[in-house]
Design a protein around this motif. Structure first.
Motif, PDB file in Angstrom:
ATOM      1  N   GLU A 174       0.808  -1.216   0.000  1.00  0.00           N
ATOM      2  CA  GLU A 174       0.000   0.000   0.000  1.00  0.00           C
ATOM      3  C   GLU A 174       0.844   1.269   0.000  1.00  0.00           C
ATOM      4  OE1 GLU A 174      -2.288  -3.414   0.995  1.00  0.00           O
ATOM      5  OE2 GLU A 174      -0.428  -2.643   1.888  1.00  0.00           O
ATOM      6  N   ASP A 175       2.151   1.132   0.296  1.00  0.00           N
ATOM      7  CA  ASP A 175       3.041   2.297   0.260  1.00  0.00           C
ATOM      8  C   ASP A 175       3.506   2.620  -1.152  1.00  0.00           C
ATOM      9  OD1 ASP A 175       3.046   2.750   3.063  1.00  0.00           O
ATOM     10  OD2 ASP A 175       4.459   1.084   3.321  1.00  0.00           O
ATOM     11  N   ILE A 176       3.374   1.646  -2.066  1.00  0.00           N
ATOM     12  CA  ILE A 176       3.803   1.859  -3.448  1.00  0.00           C
ATOM     13  C   ILE A 176       2.623   2.462  -4.215  1.00  0.00           C
ATOM     14  CG2 ILE A 176       4.906   0.811  -5.474  1.00  0.00           C
ATOM     15  CD1 ILE A 176       6.517   0.477  -2.935  1.00  0.00           C
ATOM     16  N   THR A 177       2.416   3.734  -4.028  1.00  0.00           N
ATOM     17  CA  THR A 177       1.281   4.435  -4.617  1.00  0.00           C
ATOM     18  C   THR A 177       1.628   4.998  -5.997  1.00  0.00           C
ATOM     19  OG1 THR A 177       1.967   6.523  -3.634  1.00  0.00           O
ATOM     20  CG2 THR A 177       0.506   5.107  -2.320  1.00  0.00           C
ATOM     21  N   LYS A 178       0.639   5.585  -6.631  1.00  0.00           N
ATOM     22  CA  LYS A 178       0.883   6.248  -7.916  1.00  0.00           C
ATOM     23  C   LYS A 178       1.926   7.346  -7.746  1.00  0.00           C
ATOM     24  CE  LYS A 178      -1.256   9.176 -11.431  1.00  0.00           C
ATOM     25  NZ  LYS A 178      -2.449   9.951 -11.842  1.00  0.00           N
ATOM     26  N   GLU A 179       1.839   8.091  -6.650  1.00  0.00           N
ATOM     27  CA  GLU A 179       2.799   9.165  -6.396  1.00  0.00           C
ATOM     28  C   GLU A 179       4.203   8.605  -6.195  1.00  0.00           C
ATOM     29  OE1 GLU A 179      -0.160   8.808  -4.932  1.00  0.00           O
ATOM     30  OE2 GLU A 179      -1.174  10.424  -6.019  1.00  0.00           O
ATOM     31  N   TRP A 180       4.300   7.457  -5.485  1.00  0.00           N
ATOM     32  CA  TRP A 180       5.605   6.814  -5.270  1.00  0.00           C
ATOM     33  C   TRP A 180       6.206   6.393  -6.613  1.00  0.00           C
ATOM     34  CZ3 TRP A 180       8.496   2.531  -6.144  1.00  0.00           C
ATOM     35  CH2 TRP A 180       9.563   2.247  -5.275  1.00  0.00           C
ATOM     36  N   LEU A 181       5.400   5.772  -7.453  1.00  0.00           N
ATOM     37  CA  LEU A 181       5.878   5.319  -8.765  1.00  0.00           C
ATOM     38  C   LEU A 181       6.301   6.492  -9.639  1.00  0.00           C
ATOM     39  CD1 LEU A 181       3.164   2.585  -9.428  1.00  0.00           C
ATOM     40  CD2 LEU A 181       5.598   2.164  -8.985  1.00  0.00           C
ATOM     41  N   THR A 182       5.538   7.589  -9.578  1.00  0.00           N
ATOM     42  CA  THR A 182       5.893   8.776 -10.359  1.00  0.00           C
ATOM     43  C   THR A 182       7.225   9.344  -9.898  1.00  0.00           C
ATOM     44  OG1 THR A 182       3.546   9.311 -10.690  1.00  0.00           O
ATOM     45  CG2 THR A 182       5.140  11.079 -11.057  1.00  0.00           C
ATOM     46  N   SER A 183       7.418   9.424  -8.590  1.00  0.00           N
ATOM     47  CA  SER A 183       8.685   9.934  -8.044  1.00  0.00           C
ATOM     48  C   SER A 183       9.840   9.010  -8.393  1.00  0.00           C
ATOM     49  CB  SER A 183       8.578  10.083  -6.522  1.00  0.00           C
ATOM     50  OG  SER A 183       7.593  11.023  -6.176  1.00  0.00           O
ATOM     51  N   PHE A 184       9.588   7.707  -8.354  1.00  0.00           N
ATOM     52  CA  PHE A 184      10.625   6.728  -8.716  1.00  0.00           C
ATOM     53  C   PHE A 184      11.019   6.890 -10.190  1.00  0.00           C
ATOM     54  CE2 PHE A 184      11.642   2.101  -9.776  1.00  0.00           C
ATOM     55  CZ  PHE A 184      12.952   2.194  -9.308  1.00  0.00           C
ATOM     56  N   ASP A 185      10.045   7.125 -11.048  1.00  0.00           N
ATOM     57  CA  ASP A 185      10.328   7.320 -12.472  1.00  0.00           C
ATOM     58  C   ASP A 185      11.167   8.578 -12.686  1.00  0.00           C
ATOM     59  OD1 ASP A 185      10.158   6.726 -15.218  1.00  0.00           O
ATOM     60  OD2 ASP A 185       8.442   8.065 -15.465  1.00  0.00           O
ATOM     61  N   VAL A 186      10.850   9.633 -11.953  1.00  0.00           N
ATOM     62  CA  VAL A 186      11.643  10.863 -12.038  1.00  0.00           C
ATOM     63  C   VAL A 186      13.072  10.600 -11.579  1.00  0.00           C
ATOM     64  CG1 VAL A 186      11.926  13.194 -11.121  1.00  0.00           C
ATOM     65  CG2 VAL A 186       9.649  12.376 -11.772  1.00  0.00           C
ATOM     66  N   PHE A 187      13.219   9.828 -10.500  1.00  0.00           N
ATOM     67  CA  PHE A 187      14.542   9.467  -9.987  1.00  0.00           C
ATOM     68  C   PHE A 187      15.331   8.686 -11.045  1.00  0.00           C
ATOM     69  CE2 PHE A 187      17.097   6.058  -8.045  1.00  0.00           C
ATOM     70  CZ  PHE A 187      18.031   6.809  -7.339  1.00  0.00           C
ATOM     71  N   LEU A 188      14.672   7.735 -11.691  1.00  0.00           N
ATOM     72  CA  LEU A 188      15.331   6.927 -12.722  1.00  0.00           C
ATOM     73  C   LEU A 188      15.765   7.773 -13.908  1.00  0.00           C
ATOM     74  CD1 LEU A 188      12.979   3.788 -12.808  1.00  0.00           C
ATOM     75  CD2 LEU A 188      15.280   3.895 -11.845  1.00  0.00           C
ATOM     76  N   SER A 189      14.977   8.794 -14.235  1.00  0.00           N
ATOM     77  CA  SER A 189      15.259   9.619 -15.416  1.00  0.00           C
ATOM     78  C   SER A 189      16.581  10.372 -15.300  1.00  0.00           C
ATOM     79  CB  SER A 189      14.115  10.608 -15.653  1.00  0.00           C
ATOM     80  OG  SER A 189      14.057  11.577 -14.618  1.00  0.00           O
ATOM     81  N   LYS A 190      17.071  10.533 -14.083  1.00  0.00           N
ATOM     82  CA  LYS A 190      18.342  11.249 -13.883  1.00  0.00           C
ATOM     83  C   LYS A 190      19.516  10.469 -14.456  1.00  0.00           C
ATOM     84  CE  LYS A 190      16.664  13.469  -9.654  1.00  0.00           C
ATOM     85  NZ  LYS A 190      16.834  13.603  -8.180  1.00  0.00           N
ATOM     86  N   THR A 191      19.397   9.132 -14.470  1.00  0.00           N
ATOM     87  CA  THR A 191      20.483   8.298 -15.004  1.00  0.00           C
ATOM     88  C   THR A 191      20.045   7.487 -16.221  1.00  0.00           C
ATOM     89  OG1 THR A 191      19.891   6.584 -13.388  1.00  0.00           O
ATOM     90  CG2 THR A 191      21.677   8.099 -12.803  1.00  0.00           C
ATOM     91  N   SER A 192      18.727   7.417 -16.467  1.00  0.00           N
ATOM     92  CA  SER A 192      18.209   6.663 -17.609  1.00  0.00           C
ATOM     93  C   SER A 192      17.238   7.537 -18.398  1.00  0.00           C
ATOM     94  CB  SER A 192      17.494   5.389 -17.137  1.00  0.00           C
ATOM     95  OG  SER A 192      18.359   4.544 -16.438  1.00  0.00           O
TER      96      SER A 192
END
Length: 415
Positions: free
Chosen positions: A163-181
């Motif tokens: 339940e902690d892996i929300t849409k907002e969490w996934l969006t933030s994770f994608d932004v984090f990934l975009s810094k190196t990918s």
């Protein structure tokens, strides 16, 4: 008395003896047996059941040493548990857990950090990744490491509920990934891995929470990775030195064998009744290709000792060869020598090309010749969900005719 032995599982291969089986340690205890994967996959003829040794493999010495060490570790666990009097009170599943901890302390540490809570995301993710074959497991573990970097530590990731892996969490994770990918499709691999774990957890009734109803994974169209007919003919006729010629010939062979992958080409053992038959490494689906005379000419030029082609006679891993091959392919083209040392100044024909372009080029040219999409799909190993043997018997003539038509057009200009 509990005991261990090696077990080579080939049940998934069915009646056909081709393909690869999984090597495991079998734990026998209290009239029950459990199995632990050793993450070693071998062809049927690479395991000697009598001696429990790997044979006919370019890395047999290293693998045998690895297996000996793993069995020794497992046996030590059994002796320790017997000496301290706890073995008799354990069932085979509990024994398996103890052996797995000793065989893979890194995984055991991760599970401990996840507090062994089977309802938490990290535990389910690691268990899911561990059930995959080695190449797929590596991809999942790369995603796991990126998540650890995102949240700050394995301990923090281990505390996350689904339940902690929300849409907002996934969006933030994608932004984090975009810094190196910067590639969206590359980032999508990590996101799809997370989604796969959610799907399994829902199937197992661990959670009903599903953020991917709102968070959509959208792919971005990638540039075509293929050569047109004229470009392919130019590339095939490219003049190069002896070292480069082999890479070019292997690329030609891959094209003539309907875009066969490097790993499958490397593992071919023989031609049977004029056909190359193998289980494709990516899908484990039986695959059969008629070897045309032009392809056989290249095969004869590079005949191997232990394999059909001599790549694994000279290289330890197919990936090492593929890296060198792709580097050479990218450099191929006209060149001139300048200066006193005669340094080569290259003018590459296709600086983005890789071995995989052989597969894309074959499919694109086949489509341009009005070969039905269904036939092209079957030729590439994408067709149908029927039983493998039936699929091959049903469609193989059409595939053979399609390949011959493609080769006649590319090599001789005949439609």
């Amino acid at each position: 008395m509990a005991n261990t032995r090696f077990y080579f599982e080939t049940r998934r291969l069915g009646k056909n003896s081709q393909g690869q089986g999984d090597l495991k340690i079998a734990l026998a205890h209290q009239k029950e047996t459990s199995y632990i994967s050793l993450d070693v996959r071998l062809n049927v003829d690479q395991w000697d059941k009598g001696t429990c040794q790997v044979i006919n493999h370019p890395e047999k010495e290293r693998i045998n040493l690895y297996l000996t060490n793993k069995k020794l570790i497992a046996d030590r666990v059994l002796f320790r548990l017997k000496d301290d009097g706890t073995l008799s009170a354990m069932n085979v599943k509990e024994l398996k857990l103890e052996v797995e901890k000793a065989l893979n302390p890194e995984k055991a540490e991760r599970l401990e950090k996840a507090k062994l809570d089977k309802t938490r995301f990290a535990y389910r993710y690691l268990s899911f990744a561990g059930s995959k074959k080695e190449s797929t497991k590596e991809i999942y573990m790369h995603s796991y490491k990126r998540m650890v970097a995102f949240v700050g530590s394995e301990e923090k990731l281990g505390k996350l509920a689904f339940e902690d892996i929300t849409k907002e969490w996934l969006t933030s994770f994608d932004v984090f990934l975009s810094k190196t990918s910067p590639s969206k499709n590359t980032r999508n691999i990590h996101l799809r891995n997370i989604r796969a774990v959610f799907n399994e957890a829902i199937d197992d009734e661990i959670t009903n929470f599903y953020p991917f109803r709102r968070f959509k994974i959208r792919s971005v169209a990638t540039p075509k990775r293929n050569l047109k007919v004229d470009e392919l003919r130019t590339f095939f006729d490219c003049k190069c030195d002896v070292r480069e010629q082999k890479y070019l010939d292997i690329f030609k062979l891959m094209f003539m064998l309907i875009g066969i992958n490097v790993i499958d080409l490397c593992n071919l053992k023989e031609i049977r009744d004029g056909r190359a038959e193998f289980y494709r490494s990516k899908t484990n689906r039986l695959y059969s290709i008629k070897v045309e005379p032009e392809a056989m000419e290249i095969i004869e030029r590079y005949r191997g000792k232990d394999y059909l082609i001599d790549i694994l006679d000279r290289w330890k891993k197919h990936k090492d060869f593929m890296l060198k091959m792709n580097k050479a392919l990218k450099q191929m083209g006209p060149y001139e020598r300048v200066g006193r040392g005669g340094k080569k100044i290259r003018h590459p024909l296709f600086p983005e090309i890789t071995s995989y372009w052989a597969r894309h080029s074959w499919a694109t040219i086949a489509a341009s010749l009005d070969i039905p999409k269904d036939t092209i799909a079957h030729a590439l190993g994408h067709g149908g969900n029927t039983v493998t043997d039936i699929y091959i018997d049903f469609d193989q003539t059409k595939v053979d005719e399609a390949n011959r038509k493609v080769l006649d057009w590319v090599l001789y200009g005949k439609k």
